[in-house]
Write an enzyme that holds these catalytic residues in place. Structure first.
Site, short mmCIF file in Angstrom:
data_model
loop_
_atom_site.label_atom_id
_atom_site.label_comp_id
_atom_site.label_asym_id
_atom_site.label_seq_id
_atom_site.Cartn_x
_atom_site.Cartn_y
_atom_site.Cartn_z
N GLU A 1 0.84 -1.21 0.00
CA GLU A 1 0.00 0.00 0.00
C GLU A 1 0.87 1.25 0.00
O GLU A 1 0.54 2.25 -0.65
CB GLU A 1 -0.93 0.03 1.23
N THR B 1 -5.61 7.75 -4.41
CA THR B 1 -5.63 7.82 -2.94
C THR B 1 -4.61 8.83 -2.44
O THR B 1 -4.87 9.58 -1.50
CB THR B 1 -5.35 6.42 -2.35
N1 HSE Z 1 -8.12 5.15 4.80
C1 HSE Z 1 -7.65 5.33 3.47
C2 HSE Z 1 -7.98 6.74 3.03
C3 HSE Z 1 -8.30 4.34 2.56
O1 HSE Z 1 -9.12 7.15 3.21
O2 HSE Z 1 -7.11 7.43 2.52
C4 HSE Z 1 -7.88 4.47 1.13
O3 HSE Z 1 -8.53 3.49 0.38
#
Ligand code: HSE
Length: 314
Positions: free
Chosen positions: A133, A186
């Site tokens: 990730e 993201t």
């Molecule tokens: N918690 C993370 C965000 C999840 O909201 O950036 C990304 O899929």
């Protein structure tokens, strides 16, 4: 060593954050999900020889691709002298907020772990998926990889010590996920967040996180719905999703318990009580995106309590 058999594994889509639990809540769907095939060899290297379903957008270099990074990390950690060949079959849309990069990494880990005799437990695979990730978006958050791997509704109480708790969900709880055809990275969505919170917002948010856990455990659907409120990420991220507040409103009007952004978006999720309501809510949400000429796919699923699995090892 001759090439071993292909091990095929599946890892599901996930909804991270679940409104109030930024970086600490996530749950797994039954479908869709990514499929990864892995076989061992004695090259000492990890190679990705085939990727389908990505419109040629994903890198084939193992160190740049989440499934390649995960397998490299795994082989280093268990100290095995093998190499591995990977085929990745993307079924999840990229940049969708449905845990696409996490699903690839997790499916690859379940496959390589199986290929090498299941030396590690599923939970022990988590750090490798989190590292993947980090490659994908610059942050090693666990709220997609943990539910993709372990299944269920997951609370990441502490990601350093991997204090991860499975929260039971009531039997009639259904998730609707609507994916409008736009892409949000993201890393961009994280960059947009405010770095500090007011005490008032923090109090609201931790009230809701506790409320959601209590609602799930007490099978109190109304409390679950009331707790799906987010004063941290939603106000900042909603502007990236055309028509977001209208989609949310029609979901609630159609009887959803609550509605929010799935992960970092653009997908939007809703919780519903029962399958009939989930179908009504999904149609209403999809229609709301269509009204503004945005195509959207819809998925309906109960919570997948199993997570990633090996499909076959022939
Ligand atoms: N918690 C993370 C965000 C999840 O909201 O950036 C990304 O899929």
């Amino acid at each position: 060593m001759k090439d071993t058999n292909w091990i095929k594994a599946f890892a599901p889509a996930t909804v991270a954050n679940v409104s109030c639990g930024f970086d600490v809540f996530g749950f797994a769907l039954h479908h869709p999900g990514d499929e990864v095939h892995v076989r061992l060899n004695d090259s000492g290297n990890v190679t990705i020889t085939k990727i389908t379903g990505d419109n040629n957008l994903l890198p084939h270099e193992a160190h740049l691709n989440t499934c390649g990074v995960a397998v490299q990390q795994f082989l280093q950690a268990v100290n095995l002298p093998y190499g591995a060949e990977i085929n990745l079959h993307k079924k999840l849309p990229l940049g969708s907020g449905m845990g696409s990069s996490a699903a690839s990494a997790v499916a690859a880990l379940v496959a390589i772990n199986h290929a090498t005799g299941n030396k590690l437990s599923k939970k022990e695979l988590l750090p490798f998926a989190m590292e993947a990730e980090r490659i994908a978006c610059g942050s090693a958050h666990a709220d997609n990889v943990a539910p993709a791997l372990l299944g269920g509704f997951v609370l990441i109480r502490d990601k350093e010590t991997l204090d991860i708790i499975n929260i039971p969900a009531p039997p009639e709880l259904m998730a609707v996920v609507i994916h409008p055809h736009i892409e949000i990275k993201t890393s961009d969505a994280r960059q947009a967040l405010r770095k500090t919170l007011s005490l008032g917002d923090a109090v609201k948010q931790w009230g809701n996180t506790a409320g959601l856990v209590a609602g799930l455990m007490k099978e109190d659907y109304e409390l679950i719905g009331r707790s799906l409120e987010d004063v941290v990420a939603e106000p900042v991220r909603a502007i990236f999703i055309p028509g977001y507040y209208n989609v949310k409103q029609v979901a609630l009007q159609a009887g959803a318990l609550g509605c929010g952004i799935s992960g970092s978006g653009p997908s939007v999720f809703a919780y519903c009580r029962g399958e009939a309501n989930a179908h009504a809510v999904a149609s209403a949400m999809q229609a709301a995106f269509q009204e503004i000429h945005l195509k959207a796919d819809s998925y309906i699923s109960s919570i997948n309590s199993d997570g990633a699995r090996v499909l076959s090892s022939k």
